[in-house]
Design an enzyme around this catalytic site. Structure first.
Site, PDB file in Angstrom:
ATOM      1  N   SER A  22       1.143  -1.323  -0.591  1.00 46.72           N
ATOM      2  CA  SER A  22      -0.383  -0.304   0.163  1.00 46.72           C
ATOM      3  C   SER A  22       1.421   1.210  -0.331  1.00 46.72           C
ATOM      4  O   SER A  22       0.443   2.577  -0.039  1.00 46.72           O
ATOM      5  CB  SER A  22      -0.941   0.188   1.307  1.00 46.72           C
ATOM      6  OG  SER A  22      -0.199   0.093   2.118  1.00 46.72           O
ATOM      7  N   ASN A 109      -2.363  -2.878  13.182  1.00 43.31           N
ATOM      8  CA  ASN A 109      -4.211  -3.263  13.291  1.00 43.31           C
ATOM      9  C   ASN A 109      -4.356  -1.321  13.788  1.00 43.31           C
ATOM     10  O   ASN A 109      -5.102  -0.672  13.320  1.00 43.31           O
ATOM     11  CB  ASN A 109      -4.661  -3.945  13.296  1.00 43.31           C
ATOM     12  CG  ASN A 109      -4.319  -5.101  13.386  1.00 43.31           C
ATOM     13  OD1 ASN A 109      -3.437  -5.018  11.876  1.00 43.31           O
ATOM     14  ND2 ASN A 109      -4.494  -6.015  13.257  1.00 43.31           N
ATOM     15  N   THR A 154     -39.730  25.653 -10.504  1.00 40.11           N
ATOM     16  CA  THR A 154     -40.195  23.873 -10.128  1.00 40.11           C
ATOM     17  C   THR A 154     -40.348  23.439 -11.241  1.00 40.11           C
ATOM     18  O   THR A 154     -41.045  24.379 -11.882  1.00 40.11           O
ATOM     19  CB  THR A 154     -41.571  24.416  -8.847  1.00 40.11           C
ATOM     20  OG1 THR A 154     -42.543  24.572  -9.548  1.00 40.11           O
ATOM     21  CG2 THR A 154     -41.191  25.598  -8.016  1.00 40.11           C
ATOM     22  N   HIS A 155     -39.774  21.952 -11.185  1.00 36.36           N
ATOM     23  CA  HIS A 155     -39.655  21.306 -12.335  1.00 36.36           C
ATOM     24  C   HIS A 155     -39.182  21.895 -13.392  1.00 36.36           C
ATOM     25  O   HIS A 155     -39.448  21.401 -14.535  1.00 36.36           O
ATOM     26  CB  HIS A 155     -41.185  20.815 -12.737  1.00 36.36           C
ATOM     27  CG  HIS A 155     -42.167  20.389 -11.674  1.00 36.36           C
ATOM     28  ND1 HIS A 155     -42.082  18.596 -11.352  1.00 36.36           N
ATOM     29  CD2 HIS A 155     -42.617  20.753 -10.381  1.00 36.36           C
ATOM     30  CE1 HIS A 155     -42.929  19.463  -9.469  1.00 36.36           C
ATOM     31  NE2 HIS A 155     -43.333  20.635  -9.871  1.00 36.36           N
ATOM     32  N   SER A 276     -12.553  25.098 -27.549  1.00 37.68           N
ATOM     33  CA  SER A 276     -12.739  23.677 -28.499  1.00 37.68           C
ATOM     34  C   SER A 276     -11.658  23.494 -29.240  1.00 37.68           C
ATOM     35  O   SER A 276     -11.363  24.743 -29.459  1.00 37.68           O
ATOM     36  CB  SER A 276     -14.323  24.186 -28.794  1.00 37.68           C
ATOM     37  OG  SER A 276     -14.070  23.435 -29.865  1.00 37.68           O
ATOM     38  N   LYS A 282     -16.495  28.540 -29.078  1.00 30.60           N
ATOM     39  CA  LYS A 282     -17.136  27.723 -27.879  1.00 30.60           C
ATOM     40  C   LYS A 282     -16.555  28.199 -26.719  1.00 30.60           C
ATOM     41  O   LYS A 282     -15.217  28.765 -26.680  1.00 30.60           O
ATOM     42  CB  LYS A 282     -16.837  26.670 -28.134  1.00 30.60           C
ATOM     43  CG  LYS A 282     -17.287  26.073 -29.112  1.00 30.60           C
ATOM     44  CD  LYS A 282     -19.009  25.893 -28.474  1.00 30.60           C
ATOM     45  CE  LYS A 282     -19.064  24.283 -27.957  1.00 30.60           C
ATOM     46  NZ  LYS A 282     -19.827  24.151 -27.124  1.00 30.60           N
ATOM     47  N   ASN A 284     -16.918  26.884 -23.012  1.00 34.07           N
ATOM     48  CA  ASN A 284     -17.048  25.937 -22.278  1.00 34.07           C
ATOM     49  C   ASN A 284     -17.287  25.781 -21.152  1.00 34.07           C
ATOM     50  O   ASN A 284     -16.175  25.849 -20.059  1.00 34.07           O
ATOM     51  CB  ASN A 284     -16.786  24.225 -22.858  1.00 34.07           C
ATOM     52  CG  ASN A 284     -17.095  24.183 -24.073  1.00 34.07           C
ATOM     53  OD1 ASN A 284     -18.347  24.446 -24.549  1.00 34.07           O
ATOM     54  ND2 ASN A 284     -16.353  23.428 -24.799  1.00 34.07           N
ATOM     55  N   GLU A 289     -19.281  21.950 -14.728  1.00 33.23           N
ATOM     56  CA  GLU A 289     -19.484  20.103 -15.964  1.00 33.23           C
ATOM     57  C   GLU A 289     -18.462  19.667 -14.536  1.00 33.23           C
ATOM     58  O   GLU A 289     -19.026  18.267 -14.591  1.00 33.23           O
ATOM     59  CB  GLU A 289     -18.633  19.973 -17.172  1.00 33.23           C
ATOM     60  CG  GLU A 289     -20.287  21.554 -17.772  1.00 33.23           C
ATOM     61  CD  GLU A 289     -19.247  21.299 -18.996  1.00 33.23           C
ATOM     62  OE1 GLU A 289     -18.472  20.028 -20.068  1.00 33.23           O
ATOM     63  OE2 GLU A 289     -19.332  22.189 -19.762  1.00 33.23           O
ATOM     64  N   TYR A 316      -9.367  -7.244  12.721  1.00 36.06           N
ATOM     65  CA  TYR A 316      -8.865  -6.308  11.434  1.00 36.06           C
ATOM     66  C   TYR A 316      -9.037  -7.735  10.558  1.00 36.06           C
ATOM     67  O   TYR A 316      -8.329  -8.659  10.570  1.00 36.06           O
ATOM     68  CB  TYR A 316      -7.240  -6.017  11.686  1.00 36.06           C
ATOM     69  CG  TYR A 316      -6.958  -4.977  10.136  1.00 36.06           C
ATOM     70  CD1 TYR A 316      -6.924  -3.783  10.160  1.00 36.06           C
ATOM     71  CD2 TYR A 316      -5.608  -6.147   9.689  1.00 36.06           C
ATOM     72  CE1 TYR A 316      -6.147  -3.229   8.890  1.00 36.06           C
ATOM     73  CE2 TYR A 316      -5.029  -5.719   8.227  1.00 36.06           C
ATOM     74  CZ  TYR A 316      -5.041  -4.579   7.876  1.00 36.06           C
ATOM     75  OH  TYR A 316      -4.338  -4.144   6.527  1.00 36.06           O
ATOM     76  N   GLN A 321      -7.400  -2.335   4.340  1.00 32.31           N
ATOM     77  CA  GLN A 321      -6.458  -1.227   2.961  1.00 32.31           C
ATOM     78  C   GLN A 321      -6.666  -0.663   2.061  1.00 32.31           C
ATOM     79  O   GLN A 321      -6.691   0.224   1.958  1.00 32.31           O
ATOM     80  CB  GLN A 321      -5.364  -2.381   2.507  1.00 32.31           C
ATOM     81  CG  GLN A 321      -4.003  -1.429   2.059  1.00 32.31           C
ATOM     82  CD  GLN A 321      -2.961  -2.480   2.213  1.00 32.31           C
ATOM     83  OE1 GLN A 321      -2.084  -3.263   3.212  1.00 32.31           O
ATOM     84  NE2 GLN A 321      -2.906  -2.756   0.716  1.00 32.31           N
ATOM     85  N   LYS A 324      -8.333   3.674   1.600  1.00 27.72           N
ATOM     86  CA  LYS A 324      -6.986   5.296   2.168  1.00 27.72           C
ATOM     87  C   LYS A 324      -7.510   5.727   0.738  1.00 27.72           C
ATOM     88  O   LYS A 324      -7.640   6.953   0.794  1.00 27.72           O
ATOM     89  CB  LYS A 324      -5.657   4.301   2.402  1.00 27.72           C
ATOM     90  CG  LYS A 324      -5.852   4.210   3.925  1.00 27.72           C
ATOM     91  CD  LYS A 324      -4.433   3.733   3.688  1.00 27.72           C
ATOM     92  CE  LYS A 324      -4.134   2.167   5.136  1.00 27.72           C
ATOM     93  NZ  LYS A 324      -5.341   1.299   5.404  1.00 27.72           N
TER      94      LYS A 324
HETATM   95  N1  ARG Z   1      -1.308  -1.872   4.766  1.00 32.94           N
HETATM   96  C1  ARG Z   1      -1.842  -1.853   6.101  1.00 32.94           C
HETATM   97  C2  ARG Z   1      -3.763  -1.403   6.312  1.00 32.94           C
HETATM   98  O1  ARG Z   1      -3.727  -0.429   5.062  1.00 32.94           O
HETATM   99  C3  ARG Z   1      -1.547  -1.728   6.985  1.00 32.94           C
HETATM  100  C4  ARG Z   1      -2.274  -2.940   8.221  1.00 32.94           C
HETATM  101  C5  ARG Z   1      -1.153  -3.997   8.969  1.00 32.94           C
HETATM  102  N2  ARG Z   1      -1.820  -5.011   9.140  1.00 32.94           N
HETATM  103  C6  ARG Z   1      -1.834  -6.557   8.847  1.00 32.94           C
HETATM  104  N3  ARG Z   1      -2.258  -7.177  10.052  1.00 32.94           N
HETATM  105  N4  ARG Z   1      -1.250  -6.656   8.244  1.00 32.94           N
HETATM  106  O2  ARG Z   1      -4.155  -2.225   6.561  1.00 32.94           O
END
Ligand code: ARG
Length: 458
Positions: A22, A109, A154-155, A276, A282, A284, A289, A316, A321, A324
């Site tokens: 990650s 975790n 409205t509408h 454009s 144009k 835009n 948008e 966990y 993961q 994120k």
């Molecule tokens: N990169 C992991 C995450 O984003 C970190 C936690 C990993 N924990 C584990 N028990 N493998 O969740």
């Protein structure tokens, strides 16, 4: 660096390593990770698990690693699975064996959940400021255009005349609710998971309240299993972001429509438009948008995360993961969308004559019904009597105000010669002086209230 070497006799598959990593996105939690670790080193010393010298060595080493990130000198290795691994690996290179003590009682975790909360808490003030700035732009422009009347819809059909400022201010309150939700949510983000260990807590006397104080969290999670399983704060933030983007999208849609040649009510400034490559004429409204388009993206992030969470067994799981990227992307999206929206509003060109030209007599039919009400006709009846007048005017090909009095009186004797006074859009608007209404006095009050909301910090 692998964090779990002992029980394995084989190397990880190369593609599995890439699949598992990650670091390509969670690197941006480096500051949060280091901050969490510095607090943790202090807590370890207080629990007698490292000496004061060891604590200081850990803190100094972590600060050096932070400096490497800040200056762009930090070098990632292919074996750095995630930001936690990378920081610990580098710490060990800098301070030696004492680095091995930092993870005492801690699991990735509770660490990752803490980092993500810290990251989000760091981002919230910037988002709040950008949103406030957009609200300010709205109030400023509303005040500037107090006298401008336009058709209210409205509408998407002509309904009643309103002030342009009234329409604009309607978004102020949607954004005020977004501010309110953000403030409320922040309390729930600022709950500390650290000290939960892998899931069961720890056996080493580490003071979680001390950790919370050090890191600026208002509370600790009361259940260590919940602490490592809970991603409500991410889901809540994504809902907040999605709804805010939906508000931006609605604002954008009105302005896109009104900047078309058919309406011509407004024009988006060149700084927020594009041309454009083929059609030279144009201009835009791409800013708007995209404002509309990004709503789909953020709603997708919310649905994606909820889908990830819904079937997870407690504790966990690596699925987490996946929390994120949507979170980071939602933050990035709003960090641009909000200032662009503020810029569009601040620079928007308004064409009052085009709005005035779009006002018609039909939009005053409610005023005519109200006229009959004031003359003692029950509203349901006055509504249908005016409906008959509208139909009769249509049959004769006349605007309502040109329908002769005998025609009106043939429909109802309650119509008198003074009925023609209602055919004045400004009068209609001024009549709606209820709180929150479109009359000048009501709107001034609304704007004053909005300014107070801004001043008291929203
Ligand atoms: N990169 C992991 C995450 O984003 C970190 C936690 C990993 N924990 C584990 N028990 N493998 O969740």
């Amino acid at each position: 660096m692998k964090l779990w070497g002992g029980r394995f006799s084989k190397e990880i598959d190369r593609q599995m390593e890439a699949f598992n990593a990650s670091i390509q996105f969670d690197w941006r939690m480096w500051a949060a990770d280091i901050r969490g670790s510095i607090a943790y080193a202090r807590a370890l010393e207080r629990a007698g698990l490292v000496s004061a010298d060891e604590r200081d060595a850990l803190i100094r080493g972590l600060e050096e690693v932070a400096w490497e990130f800040e200056s762009g000198e930090f070098v990632f290795l292919p074996s750095d699975e995630d930001i936690h691994t990378a920081v610990e690996r580098r710490l060990r290179e800098r301070v030696g064996a004492v680095a091995d003590k930092l993870h005492t009682g801690r699991s990735r975790n509770d660490q990752v959940a803490t980092d993500l909360r810290l990251y989000l808490l760091d981002e919230i003030p910037t988002l709040r400021r950008s949103l406030t700035d957009l609200q300010k732009a709205i109030v400023d422009r509303a005040e500037e255009h107090l006298e401008v009347l336009m058709p209210g819809y409205t509408h998407l059909q002509h309904a009643q005349p309103v002030r342009f400022s009234h329409w604009l201010m309607s978004f102020f309150w949607a954004f005020a609710r977004d501010q309110d939700r953000l403030r409320d949510m922040e309390r729930r983000v600022a709950v500390l998971p650290l000290g939960a260990g892998a899931l069961a807590g720890h056996s080493l006397g580490i003071d979680r309240r001390y950790l919370a104080d050090q890191l600026g969290f208002g509370a600790i999670s009361e259940n260590s299993i919940d602490a490592v399983s809970d991603r409500d704060f991410v889901a809540e933030f994504l809902f907040w972001a999605a709804l805010l983007q939906v508000h931006l999208s609605r604002l954008a849609e009105d302005l896109i429509l009104w900047s078309s040649a058919e309406f011509g009510f407004v024009e988006v400034d060149e700084a927020y438009a594009t041309g454009s490559s083929l059609m030279p004429q144009k201009r835009n409204p791409d800013s708007l948008e995209l404002m509309r388009g990004k709503a789909g993206r953020l709603i997708g992030h919310l649905t994606g995360l909820l889908t990830t969470l819904k079937g997870l067994p407690t504790g966990y799981n690596k699925d987490l993961q996946e929390d994120k990227e949507p979170l980071f992307d939602a933050v990035d999206t709003l960090r641009l969308a909000l200032p662009v929206a503020a810029g569009v509003v601040r620079t928007l060109k308004v064409y009052p004559e085009r709005m005035a030209a779009a006002l018609d007599d039909g939009m005053l039919a409610t005023d005519l019904a109200d006229y009959l009400v004031r003359r003692g006709v029950p509203f349901r009846q006055s509504h249908s009597l005016v409906g008959l007048a509208v139909r009769r005017a249509g049959e004769l090909g006349l605007p309502l105000r040109a329908l002769p009095l005998p025609e009106f009186q043939a429909i109802s004797p309650a119509f008198g010669p003074d009925l023609y006074e209602i055919f004045d859009h400004r009068r209609s608007v001024e009549a709606r002086s209820s709180e929150g209404g479109t009359a000048l006095a009501s709107l001034r009050e609304q704007i004053a209230l909005a300014r107070k909301v801004l001043k008291d910090g929203c």
